[in-house]
Motif scaffolding. Sequence first.
Motif, PDB file in Angstrom:
ATOM      1  N   ASN A  92       9.557   6.886   2.162  1.00  0.00           N
ATOM      2  CA  ASN A  92       9.244   8.369   2.109  1.00  0.00           C
ATOM      3  C   ASN A  92       9.907   8.450   0.899  1.00  0.00           C
ATOM      4  N   ILE A  93       8.794   9.517  -0.217  1.00  0.00           N
ATOM      5  CA  ILE A  93       9.587   9.520  -1.111  1.00  0.00           C
ATOM      6  C   ILE A  93       8.280  10.988  -1.266  1.00  0.00           C
ATOM      7  N   VAL A  94       9.051  12.625  -1.009  1.00  0.00           N
ATOM      8  CA  VAL A  94       8.420  12.938  -0.810  1.00  0.00           C
ATOM      9  C   VAL A  94       9.190  14.756  -2.038  1.00  0.00           C
ATOM     10  N   CYS A  95       7.968  15.509  -3.223  1.00  0.00           N
ATOM     11  CA  CYS A  95       7.432  15.417  -3.925  1.00  0.00           C
ATOM     12  C   CYS A  95       7.234  17.050  -3.048  1.00  0.00           C
ATOM     13  N   ARG A  96       7.821  18.202  -3.513  1.00  0.00           N
ATOM     14  CA  ARG A  96       7.978  19.562  -3.308  1.00  0.00           C
ATOM     15  C   ARG A  96       7.243  19.966  -4.215  1.00  0.00           C
ATOM     16  N   GLN A  97       6.005  21.314  -3.840  1.00  0.00           N
ATOM     17  CA  GLN A  97       5.867  22.300  -5.090  1.00  0.00           C
ATOM     18  C   GLN A  97       7.222  22.886  -6.419  1.00  0.00           C
ATOM     19  N   ASN A  98       7.297  22.718  -6.744  1.00  0.00           N
ATOM     20  CA  ASN A  98       7.370  22.713  -8.734  1.00  0.00           C
ATOM     21  C   ASN A  98       7.216  23.779  -9.097  1.00  0.00           C
ATOM     22  N   GLN A  99       7.317  24.764  -9.588  1.00  0.00           N
ATOM     23  CA  GLN A  99       6.992  25.737 -10.857  1.00  0.00           C
ATOM     24  C   GLN A  99       7.493  26.009 -12.013  1.00  0.00           C
ATOM     25  N   THR A 100       8.256  25.046 -12.705  1.00  0.00           N
ATOM     26  CA  THR A 100       9.500  24.692 -13.771  1.00  0.00           C
ATOM     27  C   THR A 100       8.368  25.815 -14.673  1.00  0.00           C
ATOM     28  N   ILE A 101       9.254  27.101 -14.847  1.00  0.00           N
ATOM     29  CA  ILE A 101       8.504  27.742 -15.976  1.00  0.00           C
ATOM     30  C   ILE A 101       9.002  27.091 -17.013  1.00  0.00           C
ATOM     31  N   ASP A 102      10.118  27.060 -17.362  1.00  0.00           N
ATOM     32  CA  ASP A 102      10.809  26.892 -18.543  1.00  0.00           C
ATOM     33  C   ASP A 102      10.123  25.386 -19.065  1.00  0.00           C
ATOM     34  N   LYS A 103      10.306  24.524 -18.516  1.00  0.00           N
ATOM     35  CA  LYS A 103       9.521  23.301 -18.389  1.00  0.00           C
ATOM     36  C   LYS A 103       7.825  23.238 -18.151  1.00  0.00           C
ATOM     37  N   PRO A 104       7.126  23.426 -18.513  1.00  0.00           N
ATOM     38  CA  PRO A 104       6.035  23.340 -18.055  1.00  0.00           C
ATOM     39  C   PRO A 104       5.470  21.106 -16.899  1.00  0.00           C
ATOM     40  N   GLU A 105       6.076  20.332 -18.282  1.00  0.00           N
ATOM     41  CA  GLU A 105       5.740  19.493 -18.157  1.00  0.00           C
ATOM     42  C   GLU A 105       6.411  18.696 -16.917  1.00  0.00           C
ATOM     43  N   GLU A 106       7.627  19.246 -16.273  1.00  0.00           N
ATOM     44  CA  GLU A 106       8.370  18.966 -15.249  1.00  0.00           C
ATOM     45  C   GLU A 106       7.695  19.295 -13.820  1.00  0.00           C
ATOM     46  N   THR A 135       1.159  -1.648   0.208  1.00  0.00           N
ATOM     47  CA  THR A 135       0.001  -0.088  -0.316  1.00  0.00           C
ATOM     48  C   THR A 135       0.508   1.355  -0.383  1.00  0.00           C
ATOM     49  N   VAL A 136       0.001   2.398   0.202  1.00  0.00           N
ATOM     50  CA  VAL A 136       1.035   4.185  -0.577  1.00  0.00           C
ATOM     51  C   VAL A 136       0.022   4.488   0.668  1.00  0.00           C
ATOM     52  N   VAL A 137       0.372   5.568   1.250  1.00  0.00           N
ATOM     53  CA  VAL A 137      -0.054   6.595   1.953  1.00  0.00           C
ATOM     54  C   VAL A 137       0.271   7.541   1.095  1.00  0.00           C
ATOM     55  N   VAL A 138      -0.703   8.641   0.913  1.00  0.00           N
ATOM     56  CA  VAL A 138      -0.432   9.538  -0.178  1.00  0.00           C
ATOM     57  C   VAL A 138      -1.164  10.865   0.965  1.00  0.00           C
ATOM     58  N   SER A 139      -0.245  11.959   0.856  1.00  0.00           N
ATOM     59  CA  SER A 139      -0.301  12.969   2.169  1.00  0.00           C
ATOM     60  C   SER A 139      -0.051  13.891   1.203  1.00  0.00           C
ATOM     61  N   VAL A 140      -1.139  14.914   1.704  1.00  0.00           N
ATOM     62  CA  VAL A 140      -0.767  16.819   0.221  1.00  0.00           C
ATOM     63  C   VAL A 140      -0.538  17.580   2.029  1.00  0.00           C
ATOM     64  N   THR A 141       0.532  18.322   1.465  1.00  0.00           N
ATOM     65  CA  THR A 141       0.227  19.700   2.456  1.00  0.00           C
ATOM     66  C   THR A 141       0.625  20.637   1.117  1.00  0.00           C
ATOM     67  N   LYS A 142       0.671  21.979   1.269  1.00  0.00           N
ATOM     68  CA  LYS A 142       0.223  22.967   0.840  1.00  0.00           C
ATOM     69  C   LYS A 142       2.146  22.915   0.036  1.00  0.00           C
ATOM     70  N   GLU A 143       2.932  22.403   0.822  1.00  0.00           N
ATOM     71  CA  GLU A 143       4.153  22.575   0.581  1.00  0.00           C
ATOM     72  C   GLU A 143       4.743  21.841  -0.380  1.00  0.00           C
ATOM     73  N   ASP A 144       3.864  20.274   0.199  1.00  0.00           N
ATOM     74  CA  ASP A 144       4.756  19.221  -0.743  1.00  0.00           C
ATOM     75  C   ASP A 144       3.332  18.068  -0.706  1.00  0.00           C
ATOM     76  N   VAL A 145       3.754  16.806  -1.858  1.00  0.00           N
ATOM     77  CA  VAL A 145       3.227  15.546  -1.545  1.00  0.00           C
ATOM     78  C   VAL A 145       4.101  14.500  -1.424  1.00  0.00           C
ATOM     79  N   LYS A 146       3.603  13.527   0.037  1.00  0.00           N
ATOM     80  CA  LYS A 146       4.776  12.424  -0.013  1.00  0.00           C
ATOM     81  C   LYS A 146       3.746  11.358   0.097  1.00  0.00           C
ATOM     82  N   PHE A 147       4.494  10.083  -0.737  1.00  0.00           N
ATOM     83  CA  PHE A 147       3.896   8.741  -0.426  1.00  0.00           C
ATOM     84  C   PHE A 147       4.811   7.919   0.309  1.00  0.00           C
ATOM     85  N   THR A 148       3.871   6.965   1.164  1.00  0.00           N
ATOM     86  CA  THR A 148       4.669   6.228   1.687  1.00  0.00           C
ATOM     87  C   THR A 148       4.062   4.861   2.188  1.00  0.00           C
ATOM     88  N   SER A 149       5.456   3.662   1.849  1.00  0.00           N
ATOM     89  CA  SER A 149       5.685   2.604   2.265  1.00  0.00           C
ATOM     90  C   SER A 149       6.619   2.531   3.324  1.00  0.00           C
TER      91      SER A 149
END
Length: 263
Positions: A179-193, A158-172
């Motif tokens: 734990n894998i944390v993805c911080r909010q990152n608005q890449t202007i040059d490459k929106p797809e990233e 299973t995976v626990v998906v936890s979202v705050t304003k700063e990041d989304v964390k995936f935990t198993s």
Amino acid sequence: MLELRLVQGSLLKKVLEAIHELVTDANFDCSRTGFLLQAMDSSHVALVALLLHAEGFEHYHCDHNLSMGMNLNNMAKMLRCARNDDDIITIKADDGSDTITFMFESPKQGKIADCEMKVMDIDSEHLGIPDCEYQAIVRMPSAEFMTICKVLSGIGDTVVVSVTKEDVKFTSGEIGSGNIVCRQNQTIDKPEEATTIEMQEPVSLTFALRYMNSFTKASSLSEQVTISLSSELPVVVEYKIAEMGYIRFYLAPKIEEDEETKP
């Protein structure tokens, strides 16, 4: 009568590769505006919804509503006749016929192939999927989401998906802790990233990784995936299909057993 012509035939191949292991048999419901597939997996745990708009095809003709039941494994095999990404696929179905015809054109090689497949009578009903407000909506690179699901499936089921304003964390963590944390990152040059988060309130939900991994088979259709979460609703994992439409996967969260009900 139905006749549609798709210049980028590889899109249809990728759609079938994404869903045929999850859903065995399904109805393609065709109308003048496009065609829709909606089906549950065999365990009735996950729901797949596919929409392709008529405007996305080079040619689209459907003079009345038509429902065609098909075995998706067999259809995926048929579509493998399109050997190149730029092969053109034409699909035809005549009124009253129990077959559907696929024609494959290879402009570079000058080859044309066609094959027929029997349609099935599948008894299914459409589920009403209302438009909902979600507590959190995460948009992130689809390749990154696929990697996260693969890595964590080696640690637990299973995976626990936890979202705050700063990041989304995936935990198993069945055999350890990951734990894998993805911080909010608005890449202007490459929106797809970019990874972006729209949050009304924090949310943390648990899902079966087996299904999440299955959903990521649609990663080849879109560079970005949208994950919509709310504590009272199934998660929606959505991949846009170029300018044609979308494929959405719905999965209910796993509910932890109440401590008081345990023996």
